[in-house]
Design a protein around this motif. Sequence first.
Motif, PDB file in Angstrom:
ATOM      1  N   ARG A  53       0.845  -1.211   0.000  1.00 49.92           N
ATOM      2  CA  ARG A  53       0.000   0.000   0.000  1.00 49.92           C
ATOM      3  C   ARG A  53       0.879   1.259   0.000  1.00 49.92           C
ATOM      4  O   ARG A  53       0.824   2.077   0.934  1.00 49.92           O
ATOM      5  CB  ARG A  53      -0.926   0.021   1.221  1.00 49.92           C
ATOM      6  CG  ARG A  53      -1.793  -1.217   1.360  1.00 49.92           C
ATOM      7  CD  ARG A  53      -2.639  -1.144   2.610  1.00 49.92           C
ATOM      8  NE  ARG A  53      -2.916  -2.457   3.136  1.00 49.92           N
ATOM      9  CZ  ARG A  53      -3.517  -2.685   4.309  1.00 49.92           C
ATOM     10  NH1 ARG A  53      -3.907  -1.669   5.044  1.00 49.92           N
ATOM     11  NH2 ARG A  53      -3.720  -3.905   4.731  1.00 49.92           N
ATOM     12  N   PRO A  54       1.690   1.427  -1.026  1.00 51.16           N
ATOM     13  CA  PRO A  54       2.633   2.552  -1.047  1.00 51.16           C
ATOM     14  C   PRO A  54       1.970   3.917  -0.960  1.00 51.16           C
ATOM     15  O   PRO A  54       2.619   4.891  -0.560  1.00 51.16           O
ATOM     16  CB  PRO A  54       3.364   2.365  -2.386  1.00 51.16           C
ATOM     17  CG  PRO A  54       2.462   1.507  -3.219  1.00 51.16           C
ATOM     18  CD  PRO A  54       1.770   0.608  -2.250  1.00 51.16           C
ATOM     19  N   TRP A  55       0.686   4.016  -1.323  1.00 54.71           N
ATOM     20  CA  TRP A  55       0.001   5.304  -1.232  1.00 54.71           C
ATOM     21  C   TRP A  55      -0.064   5.798   0.216  1.00 54.71           C
ATOM     22  O   TRP A  55      -0.252   7.007   0.466  1.00 54.71           O
ATOM     23  CB  TRP A  55      -1.418   5.203  -1.818  1.00 54.71           C
ATOM     24  CG  TRP A  55      -2.295   4.177  -1.171  1.00 54.71           C
ATOM     25  CD1 TRP A  55      -2.515   2.898  -1.596  1.00 54.71           C
ATOM     26  CD2 TRP A  55      -3.084   4.327   0.019  1.00 54.71           C
ATOM     27  NE1 TRP A  55      -3.381   2.244  -0.749  1.00 54.71           N
ATOM     28  CE2 TRP A  55      -3.741   3.091   0.250  1.00 54.71           C
ATOM     29  CE3 TRP A  55      -3.307   5.373   0.899  1.00 54.71           C
ATOM     30  CZ2 TRP A  55      -4.600   2.885   1.332  1.00 54.71           C
ATOM     31  CZ3 TRP A  55      -4.150   5.176   1.987  1.00 54.71           C
ATOM     32  CH2 TRP A  55      -4.783   3.949   2.188  1.00 54.71           C
ATOM     33  N   GLY A  97       4.086  -3.443   8.818  1.00 52.84           N
ATOM     34  CA  GLY A  97       2.809  -3.319   9.516  1.00 52.84           C
ATOM     35  C   GLY A  97       1.621  -3.458   8.576  1.00 52.84           C
ATOM     36  O   GLY A  97       0.610  -4.077   8.920  1.00 52.84           O
ATOM     37  N   ASN A  98       1.747  -2.893   7.367  1.00 52.33           N
ATOM     38  CA  ASN A  98       0.683  -3.041   6.371  1.00 52.33           C
ATOM     39  C   ASN A  98       0.486  -4.502   5.990  1.00 52.33           C
ATOM     40  O   ASN A  98      -0.640  -4.968   5.801  1.00 52.33           O
ATOM     41  CB  ASN A  98       1.017  -2.218   5.122  1.00 52.33           C
ATOM     42  CG  ASN A  98       0.806  -0.731   5.315  1.00 52.33           C
ATOM     43  OD1 ASN A  98       0.192  -0.301   6.287  1.00 52.33           O
ATOM     44  ND2 ASN A  98       1.324   0.068   4.406  1.00 52.33           N
ATOM     45  N   ARG A 310      -7.151   9.851  -1.027  1.00 54.76           N
ATOM     46  CA  ARG A 310      -7.192  11.301  -1.226  1.00 54.76           C
ATOM     47  C   ARG A 310      -6.705  12.035   0.030  1.00 54.76           C
ATOM     48  O   ARG A 310      -6.006  13.060  -0.068  1.00 54.76           O
ATOM     49  CB  ARG A 310      -8.604  11.738  -1.593  1.00 54.76           C
ATOM     50  CG  ARG A 310      -9.068  11.217  -2.954  1.00 54.76           C
ATOM     51  CD  ARG A 310     -10.537  11.526  -3.165  1.00 54.76           C
ATOM     52  NE  ARG A 310     -10.800  12.957  -3.091  1.00 54.76           N
ATOM     53  CZ  ARG A 310     -11.993  13.477  -2.824  1.00 54.76           C
ATOM     54  NH1 ARG A 310     -13.025  12.679  -2.620  1.00 54.76           N
ATOM     55  NH2 ARG A 310     -12.159  14.776  -2.783  1.00 54.76           N
ATOM     56  N   THR A 311      -7.062  11.527   1.201  1.00 54.11           N
ATOM     57  CA  THR A 311      -6.584  12.134   2.444  1.00 54.11           C
ATOM     58  C   THR A 311      -5.078  11.962   2.563  1.00 54.11           C
ATOM     59  O   THR A 311      -4.379  12.834   3.091  1.00 54.11           O
ATOM     60  CB  THR A 311      -7.287  11.502   3.660  1.00 54.11           C
ATOM     61  OG1 THR A 311      -8.706  11.589   3.497  1.00 54.11           O
ATOM     62  CG2 THR A 311      -6.903  12.232   4.940  1.00 54.11           C
ATOM     63  N   SER A 312      -4.554  10.841   2.063  1.00 56.28           N
ATOM     64  CA  SER A 312      -3.113  10.623   2.072  1.00 56.28           C
ATOM     65  C   SER A 312      -2.393  11.638   1.191  1.00 56.28           C
ATOM     66  O   SER A 312      -1.299  12.111   1.533  1.00 56.28           O
ATOM     67  CB  SER A 312      -2.808   9.195   1.591  1.00 56.28           C
ATOM     68  OG  SER A 312      -1.431   8.929   1.623  1.00 56.28           O
ATOM     69  N   LYS A 313      -2.984  11.985   0.061  1.00 58.25           N
ATOM     70  CA  LYS A 313      -2.392  13.010  -0.813  1.00 58.25           C
ATOM     71  C   LYS A 313      -2.355  14.355  -0.099  1.00 58.25           C
ATOM     72  O   LYS A 313      -1.368  15.098  -0.192  1.00 58.25           O
ATOM     73  CB  LYS A 313      -3.187  13.114  -2.114  1.00 58.25           C
ATOM     74  CG  LYS A 313      -3.046  11.903  -3.026  1.00 58.25           C
ATOM     75  CD  LYS A 313      -3.870  12.081  -4.298  1.00 58.25           C
ATOM     76  CE  LYS A 313      -3.747  10.868  -5.211  1.00 58.25           C
ATOM     77  NZ  LYS A 313      -4.567  11.022  -6.434  1.00 58.25           N
TER      78      LYS A 313
END
Length: 336
Positions: A53-55, A97-98, A310-313
């Motif tokens: 989950r690199p994002w 962890g992911n 989107r929140t990660s961006k």
Amino acid sequence: MAGRETYADEKKNGYSSPSANNSKDNDGKPRARPSRPTNSNVVAVSSYILALRPWSFSASLTPVFLGSALAYKVTDLWNLHQGFLACMAVLSVHGAGNLVNTYCDFRKGIDSKRSDDRTLVDGILKPNNVATFGAILYAVGCLCLAILVMISPAKLEQIALVFFCGLSGSFLYTGGIGFKYVALGDVIILITFGPLAVMFTFLVQVGHFSLAPLLYAVPLALNTEAILHSNNTRDMNLDKKSKVVTIAILLGRTGSYVLYVLLLFVPYLMFAVLAFNFSKSFFLPLLTLPMAFKLEKDFRRNVLKEMPQRTSKLNLAFGLLYVASVMFSGTLPGIE
């Protein structure tokens, strides 16, 4: 003729036609045509990358950058080796962890065809592959720690304490006790990918503990927690069916919206206070306010499908501007 490959086409694809390359061996028997090269290795590598989950890595990178910026304000030097190793250690622990999250959710029957993470549900990877990859990443993090112990001015027990607190948090989020399943996952993430990551990066470069990095980590930690909370709110119904308890479930839809708004906008208020009292450079993160208002509007309208990404961006842009504001400021309160 239509439907047949020319010799040039076959050469391009990695094999020759029987007519161009003797089609029989010395015994007069037909030779087996070489198989076409496959891209299975490329698919395997991309599958492992997606499983990480690199994002979500902005939640690791921005605290590392912030800790390095605060360390620079103290030492007036860029400790590139310590900073790079700290970044690798934090990213490795985050990625592991992911993977633990993916493995445990699958084993507990939480992930389904409707889940955002379907690495194991769709059979993209096998559970043992995911578990092994996670163990390798934890080992990489420990290797980085060992090197840092040798080159960092900080004491071994101090570095190890902060690192293994972070490592334990990333594992226990879904592994072992599984804090995620008893409404404590948000607390673990808030601490691990905020104060601990900032303190770890600061410590290995400066060489001593300080309360200030923990305080400076708060705005970033709140914004990072918004990523997880949006994910839990989106998956609320699926989590209920799997008997998982999250803060989003406890608060309900309206309460979750209120919490998301607080996580998004309280940091901006904190920056405004810092800007008016210490340095105008702290107005920089406010440039991301239009993004935050758009997210708030969609969250309120229950448009949640891509909300975590989107929140990660927003978190990445927010964090980078925060780091820039620290670098452009003069003397920072508590940093000396």
